[in-house]
Design a protein around this motif. Sequence first.
Motif, mmCIF file in Angstrom:
data_model
loop_
_atom_site.group_PDB
_atom_site.id
_atom_site.type_symbol
_atom_site.label_atom_id
_atom_site.label_comp_id
_atom_site.label_asym_id
_atom_site.label_seq_id
_atom_site.Cartn_x
_atom_site.Cartn_y
_atom_site.Cartn_z
ATOM 1 N N LEU A 1 0.770 -1.152 0.005
ATOM 2 C CA LEU A 1 -0.145 0.016 -0.074
ATOM 3 C C LEU A 1 0.917 1.363 -0.035
ATOM 4 N N ALA A 2 1.692 1.345 0.938
ATOM 5 C CA ALA A 2 2.410 2.483 0.908
ATOM 6 C C ALA A 2 3.601 2.532 -0.068
ATOM 7 N N TYR A 3 4.153 1.467 -0.073
ATOM 8 C CA TYR A 3 5.280 1.069 -1.215
ATOM 9 C C TYR A 3 4.880 0.125 -2.349
ATOM 10 N N ARG A 4 5.331 0.616 -3.344
ATOM 11 C CA ARG A 4 5.140 -0.943 -4.507
ATOM 12 C C ARG A 4 6.477 -0.884 -5.242
ATOM 13 N N PRO A 5 7.265 -1.811 -4.575
ATOM 14 C CA PRO A 5 8.699 -1.766 -5.284
ATOM 15 C C PRO A 5 8.771 -2.441 -6.733
ATOM 16 N N HIS B 1 16.629 9.187 7.815
ATOM 17 C CA HIS B 1 16.308 8.796 6.510
ATOM 18 C C HIS B 1 14.792 9.155 6.082
ATOM 19 N N HIS B 2 14.096 10.409 6.912
ATOM 20 C CA HIS B 2 13.044 10.924 6.431
ATOM 21 C C HIS B 2 12.801 11.157 4.962
ATOM 22 N N GLU B 3 13.953 11.979 4.579
ATOM 23 C CA GLU B 3 13.625 12.313 3.018
ATOM 24 C C GLU B 3 13.587 10.970 2.344
ATOM 25 N N LEU B 4 14.313 10.220 2.505
ATOM 26 C CA LEU B 4 14.038 8.869 1.667
ATOM 27 C C LEU B 4 12.729 8.367 1.850
ATOM 28 N N TRP B 5 12.253 8.251 2.718
ATOM 29 C CA TRP B 5 10.942 7.690 3.168
ATOM 30 C C TRP B 5 9.909 8.582 2.261
ATOM 31 N N ASN B 6 9.958 9.826 2.409
ATOM 32 C CA ASN B 6 9.202 10.718 1.630
ATOM 33 C C ASN B 6 8.991 10.549 0.413
ATOM 34 N N SER B 7 10.187 10.302 -0.175
ATOM 35 C CA SER B 7 10.135 10.289 -1.745
ATOM 36 C C SER B 7 9.822 8.972 -2.280
ATOM 37 N N GLN B 8 9.765 7.966 -1.598
ATOM 38 C CA GLN B 8 9.395 6.689 -1.992
ATOM 39 C C GLN B 8 8.023 6.101 -1.459
ATOM 40 N N PHE B 9 7.637 6.583 -0.348
ATOM 41 C CA PHE B 9 6.430 5.837 0.255
ATOM 42 C C PHE B 9 5.291 6.846 0.334
ATOM 43 N N ASP B 10 3.980 6.178 0.440
ATOM 44 C CA ASP B 10 2.923 6.906 0.669
ATOM 45 C C ASP B 10 1.907 6.418 1.675
ATOM 46 N N GLY B 11 2.748 6.845 2.908
ATOM 47 C CA GLY B 11 2.067 6.269 4.219
ATOM 48 C C GLY B 11 3.082 5.347 5.076
ATOM 49 N N ALA B 12 2.768 4.553 5.868
ATOM 50 C CA ALA B 12 3.862 3.834 6.807
ATOM 51 C C ALA B 12 3.002 2.916 7.619
ATOM 52 N N ALA B 13 3.584 1.954 7.973
ATOM 53 C CA ALA B 13 3.132 1.099 9.029
ATOM 54 C C ALA B 13 3.193 1.677 10.451
ATOM 55 N N SER B 14 2.446 1.149 11.175
ATOM 56 C CA SER B 14 2.431 1.549 12.667
ATOM 57 C C SER B 14 3.535 0.928 13.536
ATOM 58 N N LEU B 15 4.575 0.445 13.050
ATOM 59 C CA LEU B 15 5.567 -0.201 13.847
ATOM 60 C C LEU B 15 6.985 0.666 13.736
ATOM 61 N N PHE B 16 7.474 1.020 14.841
ATOM 62 C CA PHE B 16 8.707 2.064 15.066
ATOM 63 C C PHE B 16 9.362 1.276 16.357
#
Length: 392
Positions: free
Chosen positions: A191-195, A296-311
Motif C-alpha cells: 500500500l505505502a510502497y510498490r517496489p 532517513h526521513h527524506e528517503l521515506w518521503n520520496s518513496q512511500f505513501d504512508g507507513a506501518a504503525s511499527l517503530f
Amino acid sequence: MSDDSTPPKALATRLISPATQRGKGRRPVNPPIERASTMLSDDPAQMTSSRDGPVYGLEGGSAARQLRSILADMEGAHDSLIVPSGLAAVTVPLTAILRAGDEVMCTDAVYGPTRRFLTRHMFERGIQTRFHPADASTDAIIDSLGDNTRVLLIEAPGSLTFEMVDMATLARACKERGIITIVDNTWGAGLAYRPLEHGIDISVQALTKYVGGHSDILMGAISVATKAMADTIFETIDDNGWHVSPDDAWLALRGIRTLPLRYRSQFQSAMKVVQWLEQQPQVSRVLYPPLPSFTHHELWNSQFDGAASLFGVVMKGGSRADAHRLMSGLSLFGMGYSWGGFESLVTYETPQLEQRLHQADLEGQLMRFHIGLEDTDDLIADLHRGLSAWPT
C-alpha cells in the motif's frame, strides 16, 4: 464494452470489487472454503487438465486464486504466489534463484530468521552472504556489489532500526550488473510502497501481518515482475509442496478487504503516539521514518505513501531490567512478537542487535512498539505509566 476513458478504480475499491462482481449467479460475498485434496473429474481425458480448475488440492481453491489475483493487482505484479509463512516468502525465491558459488548482499539490519537462513542453510550449500552496514549510503552499497553477487536483498525499512535506502537507484544499478533485487515489503504492505514500480524484481511480504490483520494466520506473498521469474519460483514451491491451506487463504482474503482502512488508521495513530514519545524525558529518539527528525526521513518521503504503525524507541540509558519493568508496567500493550494486527504490542530488542556485524550506535536500550486500533489517548496514558518507572 468498457469505457476506456473511465479512470482506474482506487485500490480500496479494487480490493473489494471482485467480491461484488455480477454475472455469477447467487453466491456468498467471499468464495467458499474448499477443503479438498482429491479433485474429481467427469472425463478421464481431462483429469490432468487445469482448464476446469485445480487438478489436485495443492493447487489452491477459489479463495487462494482470488487472493493471488488481488495481491498481484495491489503490488503491480505479473503474478503473486502465496506460501505458508512470511519467512518462506523470503527463503523460497532465494532457494529458487541461488546456486553454489553465488553471493547475496544484504543489510546488516536484516530480519533475524532471514539472517539465520542465509548464514546456516544457504552457507552449507555453498552460497555466501555479505552484510553491508545498515546505515550505508546507496553509493556505498552499489560499490560493494561483487562479481559473484547474484541477489541484493533489501529491507524496506531495515528491521529494528528502520534505515532507508534509495531502492530505485539500487534497482537500476543491479539491472546493469544482472543482479536480482528482492525487497521485504511487509512494512509497506503493498500500500505505502510498490517496489516493482521502482524497478525491483521481487517484492515479498508477510501476509501474517497487515493483510491477515487479526494475528491468527501465518502466510507470505511473493510478487514478481515477470512471467519467467514467476515460473522459476512456482517450480520451487511446487517441487517442495510449500502450499497454503484453504482456510488460511480464506482468512487472508477476508483481511485484505479492510487493509487500506486499517493501515491508514493505524498509521495516523502511530504518528500521534510517536510525536508524544519524542517529548518524553526518558526517550532519546524515536526510530520512525515519517518523523522529520528521523535520519532517513527524506528517503521515506520520496518513496512511500504512508507507513506501518511499527517503530523503535531508543531510551536514555537503562538496562535489561529497566526494559522489562517498562513492559510490565504497560497494560494495553501485549508482550508478543509479530505486528500488523489490531492489537498494540511491545518488545525489547537490544539483544537482537548483538547478531549484527556492524553495531548500531544507540544511546540506550531499544524498544519496539506496534500501534493497534485502540484509542490513542488510552495508549498514551498507558505509556506514561510505563515510562514513569524508567531511571532518569
